[in-house]
Design an enzyme around this catalytic site. Structure first.
Site, short mmCIF file in Angstrom:
data_model
loop_
_atom_site.label_atom_id
_atom_site.label_comp_id
_atom_site.label_asym_id
_atom_site.label_seq_id
_atom_site.Cartn_x
_atom_site.Cartn_y
_atom_site.Cartn_z
N CYS A 104 0.12 -11.35 -5.17
CA CYS A 104 -0.23 -10.28 -4.24
C CYS A 104 -1.72 -9.97 -4.18
O CYS A 104 -2.29 -9.79 -3.10
CB CYS A 104 0.54 -9.01 -4.58
SG CYS A 104 0.70 -8.67 -6.33
N HIS A 126 -2.24 -2.20 -3.81
CA HIS A 126 -3.32 -2.71 -4.68
C HIS A 126 -4.66 -2.50 -3.96
O HIS A 126 -4.78 -2.69 -2.75
CB HIS A 126 -3.17 -4.22 -4.91
CG HIS A 126 -2.06 -4.60 -5.85
ND1 HIS A 126 -1.34 -3.71 -6.59
CD2 HIS A 126 -1.58 -5.84 -6.19
CE1 HIS A 126 -0.45 -4.36 -7.34
NE2 HIS A 126 -0.57 -5.65 -7.10
C1 11C Z 1 1.20 -7.52 -10.45
N1 11C Z 1 0.28 -9.33 -9.16
O1 11C Z 1 0.67 -6.71 -9.70
C2 11C Z 1 1.30 -8.96 -10.08
C3 11C Z 1 2.69 -9.18 -9.57
O2 11C Z 1 2.49 -13.87 -9.77
O3 11C Z 1 3.77 -13.07 -8.23
C4 11C Z 1 2.93 -10.54 -8.97
C5 11C Z 1 3.11 -11.61 -9.97
C6 11C Z 1 3.14 -12.93 -9.28
O4 11C Z 1 1.68 -7.21 -11.53
#
Ligand code: 11C
Length: 344
Positions: free
Chosen positions: A128, A248
């Site tokens: 993400c 995010h």
């Molecule tokens: C998080 N980006 O915010 C991570 C979640 O490799 O698909 C996604 C983890 C992934 O914790």
């Protein structure tokens, strides 16, 4: 024409958003199969007003499936993706299991939709925090070239799943009421120690690697190079978890190739980009924030500034809903691109 679509991990935070996104986009579906681990099997979920029982995934669950959206963890993808492909399905995998596999396209449609033409059954959906950054960088790269990226993230707990969201809620309540609590999930369920996330900032997302970076940081660095077809791009990431439920945020410093540009030049390039909304007016205190991005498919960009020392250096602030553009929407968008390109 309708497609038989399967959602593996249907009860999870991303799986739920995948179903909502399929509904909202009026995706052409003739049949939907909702699949999960044994633990969540039997759950009843609603899709287009109809109640559907979630079934435990087995290899034969994919018989007759055209498009399978996977979001049940990397180890589950490793088992079931080849089985689904064997049975004729195209798998769009939202885990890190296949992202760096040379045979597997890693796709953000605004950046490298054409890579879908090379697929051999599995298509990987990036992490993400990578997705929203490359969407913002792509129009800048196109207009002015790109040499270097340094990103610091401010990531929401929903990236870590429904249990992490619950942990944030419970800890927040406990602290406000002066009650004791025991962190159990964050920063990483499978790591040795767990820390408070409520009223805190935790500079660890996923496990540490031998090079001192976390796996989340390494994912951002490697995936960016692959998606943008820039193996020599200099990228460094620091990933931090905040007590935000969804959305995010990222502070992105980047250096372009062209000299003498202004912040306005960068703003104009960003406006020309697909899937981006520019929210950038300091005099009106207009800038992106996660609370405003939740529920939206776009990537929001603001705070664009020219660096005061480096002529080719700029800063920007990038925000998106990590469960939508960061996961469910990007996956459904890949499926829509496959239909558009006649690949399914
Ligand atoms: C998080 N980006 O915010 C991570 C979640 O490799 O698909 C996604 C983890 C992934 O914790």
């Amino acid at each position: 024409k309708g497609y038989h679509v399967a959602v593996l991990g249907a009860t999870g935070a991303v799986g739920q958003q995948m179903m909502k996104t399929l509904e909202n986009r009026e995706f052409p579906i003739s049949k939907i199969s909702l699949l999960s681990s044994a633990r969540s099997a039997g759950t009843v979920l609603k899709f287009r007003g109809e109640e559907i029982v979630v079934e435990e995934a087995t290899p034969d669950s994919f018989n007759g499936v055209d498009i399978a959206l996977f979001s049940a963890g990397g180890s589950v993808s490793k088992i079931f993706a080849p089985e689904a492909v064997k049975r004729g399905a195209i798998v769009i995998d939202n885990t890190s299991a296949y992202r760096m596999d040379e045979e597997v396209p890693l796709v953000v449609p605004e950046v490298n939709e054409e890579d879908l033409k090379l697929h051999k059954g599995i298509i990987a959906n990036p992490n993400c925090s990578t997705i929203q950054m490359v969407v913002a960088l792509e129009p800048i790269r196109k207009a002015f070239g790109l040499n270097k990226v340094i990103v610091s993230t401010y990531q929401a707990v929903s990236g870590s799943g429904t249990a992490a969201i619950q942990e944030l809620h419970e800890q927040t309540k406990a602290i406000i009421h002066g009650e004791s609590f025991e962190p159990q999930i964050l920063p990483v369920k499978g790591d040795k120690k767990h820390y408070q996330i409520a009223f805190n900032a935790v500079p660890q997302i996923d496990k540490f690697m031998d090079n001192g970076f976390t796996f989340e940081e390494v994912k951002m660095m490697n995936e960016t190079k692959k998606i943008m077809h820039m193996p020599d791009l200099k990228v460094a990431a620091t990933c931090v978890r905040l007590p935000v439920e969804t959305g995010h945020s990222e502070s992105v410093y980047f250096e372009v190739e062209k000299e003498g540009l202004t912040a306005k030049d960068i703003q104009e390039a960003v406006i020309s980009g697909a899937g981006i909304v520019l929210e950038d007016n300091p005099s009106e205190q207009l800038y992106p924030m996660p609370a405003n991005a939740v529920g939206k498919n776009d990537v929001f960009v603001g705070r664009i500034r020219k660096d005061l020392d480096e002529d080719k250096g700029f800063h920007m602030w990038v925000v998106s809903d990590n469960l939508l553009k960061g996961a469910a929407w990007n996956s459904v968008q890949i499926a829509e691109s496959l239909i558009k390109l006649g690949l399914v």
